[in-house]
Motif scaffolding. Structure first.
Motif, short mmCIF file in Angstrom:
data_model
loop_
_atom_site.label_atom_id
_atom_site.label_comp_id
_atom_site.label_asym_id
_atom_site.label_seq_id
_atom_site.Cartn_x
_atom_site.Cartn_y
_atom_site.Cartn_z
N SER A 1 0.89 -1.09 -0.10
CA SER A 1 0.05 0.00 -0.18
C SER A 1 0.91 1.48 -0.09
CB SER A 1 -0.93 0.00 1.35
OG SER A 1 -1.82 -0.99 1.05
N VAL A 2 2.13 1.24 0.91
CA VAL A 2 2.84 2.38 0.78
C VAL A 2 3.43 2.78 -0.43
CG1 VAL A 2 5.06 3.10 1.77
CG2 VAL A 2 3.34 2.25 3.34
N ASP A 3 3.81 1.47 -1.34
CA ASP A 3 4.37 1.90 -2.68
C ASP A 3 3.57 2.56 -3.37
OD1 ASP A 3 6.56 1.02 -4.57
OD2 ASP A 3 4.66 0.44 -5.65
N LYS A 4 2.26 2.42 -3.42
CA LYS A 4 1.29 3.12 -4.35
C LYS A 4 1.04 4.50 -3.65
CE LYS A 4 -3.39 3.04 -6.36
NZ LYS A 4 -3.51 4.42 -5.93
N LEU A 5 0.99 4.78 -2.47
CA LEU A 5 0.77 6.08 -1.90
C LEU A 5 2.22 7.04 -2.03
CD1 LEU A 5 -0.80 5.21 1.49
CD2 LEU A 5 -1.81 6.53 -0.47
N VAL A 6 3.02 6.09 -2.08
CA VAL A 6 4.46 7.06 -2.25
C VAL A 6 4.38 7.59 -3.74
CG1 VAL A 6 7.08 6.60 -2.42
CG2 VAL A 6 5.86 5.90 -0.35
N THR A 7 4.35 6.64 -4.63
CA THR A 7 4.27 6.68 -6.02
C THR A 7 3.37 7.95 -6.29
OG1 THR A 7 4.99 4.65 -6.47
CG2 THR A 7 3.83 5.91 -8.36
N ASP A 8 1.95 7.81 -5.66
CA ASP A 8 1.11 9.05 -5.99
C ASP A 8 1.63 10.36 -5.60
OD1 ASP A 8 -0.41 6.98 -7.07
OD2 ASP A 8 -1.91 6.83 -5.43
N ALA A 9 2.34 10.24 -4.30
CA ALA A 9 2.55 11.59 -3.82
C ALA A 9 3.73 12.12 -4.68
CB ALA A 9 3.31 11.28 -2.30
N MET A 10 4.74 11.11 -5.07
CA MET A 10 5.85 11.57 -5.95
C MET A 10 5.45 12.24 -7.12
SD MET A 10 8.54 8.73 -5.09
CE MET A 10 9.66 9.19 -6.58
N ASP A 11 4.34 11.53 -7.77
CA ASP A 11 3.80 11.90 -9.07
C ASP A 11 3.08 13.58 -8.86
OD1 ASP A 11 4.66 9.70 -10.39
OD2 ASP A 11 2.61 8.98 -10.51
N ALA B 1 18.47 10.04 -5.77
CA ALA B 1 18.64 10.47 -4.58
C ALA B 1 17.44 11.49 -4.02
CB ALA B 1 19.88 11.56 -4.34
N GLN B 2 16.77 12.19 -5.03
CA GLN B 2 15.71 12.94 -4.71
C GLN B 2 14.39 12.10 -4.35
OE1 GLN B 2 14.49 15.67 -7.95
NE2 GLN B 2 13.01 16.70 -6.53
N ALA B 3 14.38 10.96 -5.00
CA ALA B 3 13.04 10.00 -5.06
C ALA B 3 12.98 9.93 -3.33
CB ALA B 3 13.15 8.78 -5.63
N THR B 4 14.16 9.51 -2.63
CA THR B 4 14.19 9.14 -1.31
C THR B 4 13.47 10.21 -0.33
OG1 THR B 4 16.21 7.64 -1.75
CG2 THR B 4 15.60 8.36 0.53
N LEU B 5 14.17 11.23 -0.55
CA LEU B 5 13.66 12.32 0.39
C LEU B 5 12.20 12.89 -0.10
CD1 LEU B 5 13.99 14.38 2.68
CD2 LEU B 5 15.05 16.03 1.21
N GLN B 6 12.08 12.97 -1.47
CA GLN B 6 10.62 13.42 -1.80
C GLN B 6 9.61 12.27 -1.30
OE1 GLN B 6 10.84 14.20 -6.06
NE2 GLN B 6 8.68 14.94 -6.12
N ALA B 7 9.97 11.06 -1.34
CA ALA B 7 8.95 10.14 -1.02
C ALA B 7 8.55 10.33 0.34
CB ALA B 7 9.38 8.68 -1.30
N GLN B 8 9.72 10.67 1.28
CA GLN B 8 9.32 10.80 2.75
C GLN B 8 8.44 12.01 2.77
OE1 GLN B 8 12.93 10.42 5.22
NE2 GLN B 8 13.90 9.98 3.32
#
Length: 416
Positions: free
Chosen positions: A224-234, A253-260
């Motif tokens: 579930s987190v994977d989908k939420l993170v992907t949506d948030a990053m998009d 590198a950005q994806a890590t902080l951006q996902a958080q």
């Protein structure tokens, strides 16, 4: 997939071991946090602290740059930025060119920069210095973090302070209570595992041990987190005017902080009970080739933080968010022979948000000639910054949390 195969898979993937390892230290799933949505303690008036840790020792002199100081240019040689390259804050000081989003915050009076922050008898070890910053105890080793002690004294639920990092950082560990660890990382799966297998891994199995059941639930949450993170990053990619530039090589590198930060945004918007979020970005230990490398890292941080604050500005709860960015130490004043810098001492703390009394440089730039064995002398104790955060953001008495430290930065942060 039967229970035996599933158990082997979970152990091989590290999920059972990981769940058991952190079960006593605040192991929660994202759904545990979102279950507190619209909690009474998360009213519109409550402020939220987002603590951004830059691991590796971010170079303060290459972040907030005294570009007009001749001593800076003499000490930094090819690493130095001139007045045409920096994002000028005044006639003497500028931000690194990778920080365009934060410069815009400063211009809108939503960023305050505290210079010369440190502590007595500084330690140049990454681990020891980070322990000192996170426990707020420069004199003797401590086993509780300053925000963990806030949890203790406030008598709060562990979900009031959560980490989206791989492990619970010491800053959230109290004597009687610890924050919740909600890491966003997933697990590696063999190519032979199908989508149906993944769904089965997260399903309950009759008669299985409690920890194995908990691990399976955590695995289901990861999906579930994977989908939420992907949506948030998009969403962040769509909204940010200063997003990832493929030419800079910052995407991974950005994806890590951006996902958080995307997950923090989702939690704030849902009105969860969490008052403190801990996120991080590593990779700042530039002993060689610093100028390009650090500028790239700062651009990563800038895009993630600025995109997050843009999103937060859309809601009343979001406008109560305060972001604090710090590192375990700065770097030495003089560049080394490899076009890098070595471990130093005092540095800057950046504090941003719509309610921050921004557009200000707090504290003088430490002298670049009157040094302590080649390092900057600090003039603002980090406990003064913590006291202001506890008072202005968390509405707490800093005395019990900081062992009676008085705090000397009244009215540092908030404009209203």
């Amino acid at each position: 997939m039967d229970a035996v195969t599933r158990r082997k898979f979970l152990i091989t993937s590290g999920v059972v071991g990981g769940a058991a390892l952190v079960a006593g230290a605040g192991a929660y799933t994202l759904h545990d946090i979102l279950a507190t949505a619209d909690h009474p303690s998360a009213g519109p008036g409550d402020r939220t602290l987002v603590l951004v840790t830059l691991y590796g020792g971010n170079d303060g002199l290459a972040t907030v740059i005294p570009y007009a100081d001749r001593a800076y240019r003499d000490a930094r040689a090819d690493l130095a930025y001139d007045g045409t390259e920096v994002l000028q804050l005044d006639a003497e000081t500028g931000l690194n060119p990778g920080l365009k989003g934060l410069k815009a915050r400063y211009d809108r009076k939503q960023l305050v920069i505290v210079r010369g922050v440190g502590y007595p008898k500084p330690d140049r070890s990454h681990f020891r210095s980070m322990d000192i910053w996170q426990t707020a105890n420069p004199v003797r080793p401590a086993d509780t973090g300053w925000l963990g002690r806030w949890l203790d004294h406030a008598g709060r639920d562990p979900r009031s302070a959560i980490s989206l990092e791989p492990v619970l950082p010491p800053v959230l560990a109290g004597a009687n209570c610890a924050g919740a660890a909600v890491p966003l990382g997933g697990v590696s799966v063999p190519k032979s595992v199908t989508a149906a297998d993944l769904k089965a891994l997260g399903a309950a199995s009759a008669g299985e041990p409690v920890l194995q059941a908990r691990a399976a639930a955590c695995f289901a949450d990861l999906i579930s987190v994977d989908k939420l993170v992907t949506d948030a990053m998009d969403a962040d990619d769509d909204d940010a005017d200063h997003g990832d530039d493929p030419a800079t090589g910052t995407g991974g590198a950005q994806a890590t902080l951006q996902a958080q930060l995307g997950m923090v945004a989702a939690c704030v918007e849902a009105g969860v009970m969490t008052r403190v979020f801990s996120v991080s970005q590593g990779g700042f230990d530039f002993h060689a080739g610093e100028r390009t490398g650090q500028e790239t890292q700062l651009r990563t941080v800038d895009a993630a933080v600025s995109g997050f604050l843009d999103r937060m500005a859309r809601t009343e709860r979001g406008r109560k968010v305060v972001v604090v960015i710090y590192s375990e130490f700065g770097r030495r004043v003089r560049a080394n022979s490899a076009d890098g810098t070595d471990h130093g001492t005092a540095s800057n703390v950046l504090i941003a948000g719509p309610s921050v009394r921004g557009g200000r440089l707090v504290g003088d730039q430490p002298s670049l000639t009157d040094l302590d064995d080649g390092d900057l002398k600090f003039h603002t104790d980090f406990r003064d910054v913590y006291a202001a955060i506890l008072t202005d953001v968390l509405g707490a008495d800093p005395g019990p949390v900081l062992d009676g430290w008085p705090g000397r930065l009244d009215g540092l942060l908030l404009s209203a």
